[in-house]
Design an enzyme around this catalytic site. Structure first.
Site, PDB file in Angstrom:
ATOM      1  N   VAL A 150       3.155   1.890  -8.649  1.00  0.00           N
ATOM      2  CA  VAL A 150       4.249   2.852  -8.426  1.00  0.00           C
ATOM      3  C   VAL A 150       3.712   3.973  -7.543  1.00  0.00           C
ATOM      4  CG1 VAL A 150       5.802   4.505  -9.533  1.00  0.00           C
ATOM      5  CG2 VAL A 150       5.208   2.360 -10.712  1.00  0.00           C
ATOM      6  N   LYS A 151       4.334   4.191  -6.409  1.00  0.00           N
ATOM      7  CA  LYS A 151       3.885   5.291  -5.534  1.00  0.00           C
ATOM      8  C   LYS A 151       4.609   6.555  -5.986  1.00  0.00           C
ATOM      9  CE  LYS A 151       2.800   6.254  -0.705  1.00  0.00           C
ATOM     10  NZ  LYS A 151       1.418   6.671  -0.963  1.00  0.00           N
ATOM     11  N   SER A 152       4.091   7.123  -7.064  1.00  0.00           N
ATOM     12  CA  SER A 152       4.776   8.269  -7.674  1.00  0.00           C
ATOM     13  C   SER A 152       4.299   9.580  -7.083  1.00  0.00           C
ATOM     14  CB  SER A 152       4.539   8.268  -9.187  1.00  0.00           C
ATOM     15  OG  SER A 152       3.364   8.977  -9.494  1.00  0.00           O
TER      16      SER A 152
END
Ligand code: PMP
Length: 291
Positions: A150-152
């Site tokens: 997840v590219k949070s």
């Protein structure tokens, strides 16, 4: 002229582009983002970046208020309004303004921001001479805590590793997982070459599946080299013939020293150099046209 920034449905000058202090992106890092590049009036692998953005949003149960096609139009429009041909694009979707509690249900309207600006290039020396890296004590967050796929907006894990690097004089570092396998840099994926084989850690170990990584895998295939997805140890890095990092900003960076072990001949390897050339050629001809 001041850059124009897209924020929640309109373009405003940079000095007026403001987000609420109650936005959970600001309060908690609750949101997702993408870093994208434009080369030669084309947006590099925009579809793949959009797909990753929507997948990251799905994973954290964040509803993006625009359809992918609308988001694509916003990205292109932002580049056109700013008259950019070569650019760095930052796409952000945050949970939006809520109250001071954690509960995302209190945030009725996600906030969408698109920034397009000049690209800050790496020092050309890095590509000619290669880079030295170290491994750092801070481990990459585990897949069952917050999956790095997840590219949070919560990059504190990577920032801590970055601090540990620059305190020792290293601009980029290698992050390990809790078992001690080498996963990736703070903002780049890792590949190594050993006796003609190219190896990169598999996604299930908890890495960000880089768009550049995928492009490089395809380019290597075209060069007749199949990439293997195998967990790698620090030892594998030390005894590799070649090591390189890939990322949107970094492109393909040769690594010539890791934890004070000289890698290969201590200069960028033959395959890494050929790959960088192929990558740069590819950036000039592929992508979604802006104009
Ligand atoms: N790993 C991490 C942790 C990153 O932040 C990035 C940069 N987005 C990458 C790898 C490389 O991904 P990409 O090639 O999509 O820029």
């Amino acid at each position: 002229m001041e850059r124009l920034i897209y924020i929640d449905g309109r373009h405003v000058p940079k000095s007026e582009a403001k987000v609420s202090v109650f936005d959970h992106g600001f309060l908690y890092g609750d949101g997702v983002f993408e870093g994208i590049r434009a080369y030669n009036s084309r947006v590099f692998h925009l579809d793949e970046h959009l797909e990753r953005l929507y997948q990251s949003a799905k994973a954290i149960m964040l509803e993006v208020p625009l359809e992918p096609k609308e988001m694509e139009a916003v990205v292109l429009e932002t580049l056109r309004l700013n008259n950019l041909k070569d650019a760095y694009i930052r796409l952000i979707v945050s949970r939006g303004a809520g109250d001071l509690g954690l509960d995302p249900r209190k945030c009725p309207k996600p906030c969408v921001v698109v920034i397009a600006d000049d690209i800050v290039l790496y020092d050309p020396q890095v590509y000619q001479k290669g880079m030295a890296v170290i491994t750092v004590p801070t481990r990459r967050v585990s897949v069952d805590s917050l999956n790095p796929r997840v590219k949070s907006l919560n990059y504190l894990n990577n920032i801590l590793a970055k601090i540990e690097g620059y305190l020792q004089g290293y601009p980029e570092v290698l992050m390990l997982n809790p078992e001690g396998y080498v996963l990736e840099g703070t903002g780049d994926n890792i590949f190594l070459v050993k006796r003609g084989r190219v190896i990169t850690p598999p996604a299930y170990q908890g890495i960000l599946e880089g768009i550049t990584r995928a492009v490089v895998i395809d380019l290597l295939k075209e060069m007749g080299v199949e990439v293997e997805f195998t967990p790698i140890t620090r030892h594998d890095v030390y005894v590799a013939d070649e090591v390189f990092l890939t990322g949107t900003a970094a492109e393909v960076v040769p690594v010539v020293n890791a934890d004070s072990r000289v890698i290969g001949e201590g200069v960028p390897g033959d395959l890494t150099r050929r790959l960088l050339e192929a990558f740069r050629d590819h950036t000039q001809v592929s992508g979604t046209p802006i104009y």
